[in-house]
Design an enzyme around this catalytic site. Structure first.
Site, mmCIF file in Angstrom:
data_model
loop_
_atom_site.group_PDB
_atom_site.id
_atom_site.type_symbol
_atom_site.label_atom_id
_atom_site.label_comp_id
_atom_site.label_asym_id
_atom_site.label_seq_id
_atom_site.Cartn_x
_atom_site.Cartn_y
_atom_site.Cartn_z
ATOM 1 N N CYS A 208 -6.003 37.757 -15.997
ATOM 2 C CA CYS A 208 -4.783 36.951 -16.052
ATOM 3 C C CYS A 208 -4.132 37.151 -17.406
ATOM 4 O O CYS A 208 -4.738 37.690 -18.325
ATOM 5 C CB CYS A 208 -5.087 35.475 -15.817
ATOM 6 S SG CYS A 208 -3.596 34.568 -15.328
ATOM 7 N N CYS B 105 1.459 33.280 -16.409
ATOM 8 C CA CYS B 105 0.509 34.289 -15.929
ATOM 9 C C CYS B 105 1.160 35.633 -15.626
ATOM 10 O O CYS B 105 0.533 36.526 -15.055
ATOM 11 C CB CYS B 105 -0.226 33.771 -14.690
ATOM 12 S SG CYS B 105 -1.001 32.159 -14.965
ATOM 13 N N LYS C 294 -5.460 29.778 -4.657
ATOM 14 C CA LYS C 294 -5.507 29.065 -5.933
ATOM 15 C C LYS C 294 -4.344 28.093 -5.967
ATOM 16 O O LYS C 294 -3.176 28.498 -5.934
ATOM 17 C CB LYS C 294 -5.424 30.046 -7.095
ATOM 18 C CG LYS C 294 -5.399 29.345 -8.448
ATOM 19 C CD LYS C 294 -5.507 30.309 -9.599
ATOM 20 C CE LYS C 294 -5.392 29.567 -10.926
ATOM 21 N NZ LYS C 294 -5.484 30.460 -12.068
ATOM 22 N N ARG D 124 -7.301 24.477 -19.889
ATOM 23 C CA ARG D 124 -6.179 24.950 -20.709
ATOM 24 C C ARG D 124 -6.400 24.608 -22.182
ATOM 25 O O ARG D 124 -5.894 25.303 -23.061
ATOM 26 C CB ARG D 124 -4.861 24.403 -20.165
ATOM 27 C CG ARG D 124 -4.566 25.049 -18.810
ATOM 28 C CD ARG D 124 -3.273 24.627 -18.194
ATOM 29 N NE ARG D 124 -3.179 25.166 -16.829
ATOM 30 C CZ ARG D 124 -2.305 24.776 -15.922
ATOM 31 N NH1 ARG D 124 -1.406 23.850 -16.237
ATOM 32 N NH2 ARG D 124 -2.299 25.309 -14.721
ATOM 33 N N ARG E 160 3.315 25.901 -13.164
ATOM 34 C CA ARG E 160 2.944 27.113 -12.424
ATOM 35 C C ARG E 160 3.270 27.026 -10.924
ATOM 36 O O ARG E 160 2.731 27.750 -10.118
ATOM 37 C CB ARG E 160 1.441 27.381 -12.590
ATOM 38 C CG ARG E 160 0.967 27.519 -14.027
ATOM 39 C CD ARG E 160 -0.251 28.412 -14.116
ATOM 40 N NE ARG E 160 -1.053 28.250 -15.311
ATOM 41 C CZ ARG E 160 -0.715 28.625 -16.532
ATOM 42 N NH1 ARG E 160 0.466 29.167 -16.762
ATOM 43 N NH2 ARG E 160 -1.542 28.453 -17.540
ATOM 44 N N LYS F 210 -9.857 27.570 -4.899
ATOM 45 C CA LYS F 210 -9.886 26.924 -6.206
ATOM 46 C C LYS F 210 -8.756 25.922 -6.317
ATOM 47 O O LYS F 210 -7.626 26.281 -5.979
ATOM 48 C CB LYS F 210 -9.737 28.008 -7.281
ATOM 49 C CG LYS F 210 -9.591 27.491 -8.682
ATOM 50 C CD LYS F 210 -9.262 28.619 -9.602
ATOM 51 C CE LYS F 210 -9.018 28.028 -10.968
ATOM 52 N NZ LYS F 210 -8.478 28.950 -11.898
ATOM 53 N N TYR G 47 -19.245 25.138 -14.259
ATOM 54 C CA TYR G 47 -19.693 24.862 -15.624
ATOM 55 C C TYR G 47 -21.013 24.097 -15.625
ATOM 56 O O TYR G 47 -21.659 23.960 -16.655
ATOM 57 C CB TYR G 47 -18.611 24.058 -16.376
ATOM 58 C CG TYR G 47 -17.275 24.778 -16.379
ATOM 59 C CD1 TYR G 47 -17.012 25.790 -17.302
ATOM 60 C CD2 TYR G 47 -16.287 24.484 -15.426
ATOM 61 C CE1 TYR G 47 -15.805 26.476 -17.290
ATOM 62 C CE2 TYR G 47 -15.086 25.161 -15.407
ATOM 63 C CZ TYR G 47 -14.851 26.161 -16.338
ATOM 64 O OH TYR G 47 -13.665 26.853 -16.312
#
Ligand code: PBG
Length: 324
Positions: free
Chosen positions: A120, A130, A195, A205, A217, A248, A313
């Site tokens: 990206c 992006c 997405k 971010r 976006r 996502k 994560y």
């Protein structure tokens, strides 16, 4: 005829019975751990909104990779912070930039980890979008060349998988052509196909310093209200040559994940994104949730909905808990 003949509780009486009939497996090998690499040496800065997740220089990153490998996690996905940003995001494809150096370092160390890279431009562009920007608009076709260059530089560094997350139309095909023309026919494409334009990317971010400097976006990421459109995006990415597809974020889109799983035969991934992680961490820090139970339930739910693998994560913690 039902009760008292049928008693579903019979199979819940002991952990051995519950384990025997458990429908959805969860294992460290299902996880991909997202990591952020930055310039410099001996840097490790924790991201305030994502406890336990750091921006780190390549040397410190490599230390953590050894730990990730030891835990039996399948692989990592890399995000980079550039030395400086510009209009085009030219550090995205620079051979000596942190992501490219990090990929080469893991490969050189011979670690048993799949290495994926996020493809990206938003971390690298001064405007934080992006793709290429002109008159405050994000242009599609001129962005494809820059994204292809970026993916190619990751392949040259040794990436096993490139994962375009920009949501420009045609980027999978453009990347596939450029990889093939340069001899990287074996590098796989994991497309962020569905997405969504999500509030749950907020903490990321901060981590990637990639917030758009104007607007949002919505002209390229998907509208959260659309599920059928996700199937269209997935189909187009597969036609263009994607090897795997992704949904996502994960939790608000489990229905989409299930629909995609039913519609395709390729492997399907889900990205349990930064905001989903931060919510659990914040609640756990306040003593409002049992972190381990919440995380295992979330990851199991994402697998149950249809994900073959999960970008999360929580990977390191979950792998430890699974090994207990
Ligand atoms: C880059 C990118 C983003 C995420 C992955 N790749 C941010 C965005 O689209 O704004 C989000 C990951 C996360 O929130 O954990 N485009």
């Amino acid at each position: 005829m039902s009760f008292p003949i049928h008693r579903p509780r019979r199979l819940r009486r002991s952990e051995s019975l519950r384990a025997l009939v458990r429908e959805t497996p969860l294992a460290a090998g299902d996880f991909i751990y997202p990591m952020f690499v930055c310039p410099g040496k001996n840097v490790r800065t924790e991201i305030a909104s994502m406890p336990g997740v750091c921006q780190q220089s390549v040397d410190r990153f490599l230390e953590e990779c050894r730990e990730v490998e030891q835990l039996g996690i399948a692989g990592i996905i890399l995000f980079g912070l550039p030395e400086k940003k510009d209009e085009q995001g030219s550090e995205a494809w620079a051979a000596g930039a942190p992501v490219q150096r990090a990929v080469a370092a893991v490969k050189k160390a011979g670690l048993n980890l799949l290495v994926a890279t996020d493809v990206c431009l938003c971390e690298y562009t001064s405007h934080g979008h992006c793709g290429v920007v002109e008159n405050d608009r994000v242009l599609n076709d001129p962005s494809l060349e820059l994204l292809s260059r970026t993916a190619l530089s990751h392949a040259r560094a040794g990436a096993d998988i490139v994962a375009p997350s920009d949501m420009m139309d045609g980027r999978v095909g453009a990347i596939r052509r450029s990889l093939d023309q340069n001899g990287f026919t074996d590098v796989a494409i994991l497309a962020y196909s569905a997405k969504y334009c999500s509030a749950f990317y907020g903490p990321f971010r901060e981590a990637a310093e990639s917030a758009p400097q104007f607007g949002d976006r919505r002209s390229y990421q998907m509208d959260p209200a659309n599920a059928r459109e996700a199937l269209r995006e997935v189909r187009l990415d597969l036609e263009e040559g994607a090897d795997m597809v992704m949904v996502k974020p994960a939790l608000p889109y489990l229905d989409v994940l299930r629909a995609v799983r039913r519609a395709v035969t390729v492997p399907v991934g889900a990205y349990n994104v930064s905001g989903e992680y931060s919510m659990v961490k914040a609640a756990a820090a306040n003593g409002w949730l049992d972190e381990k139970r919440a995380v295992m339930e979330i990851l199991t739910g994402i697998r149950r909905a249809g994900a073959d693998f999960i970008l999360t994560y929580h990977a390191k913690d979950a792998a430890r808990w699974l090994a207990e």
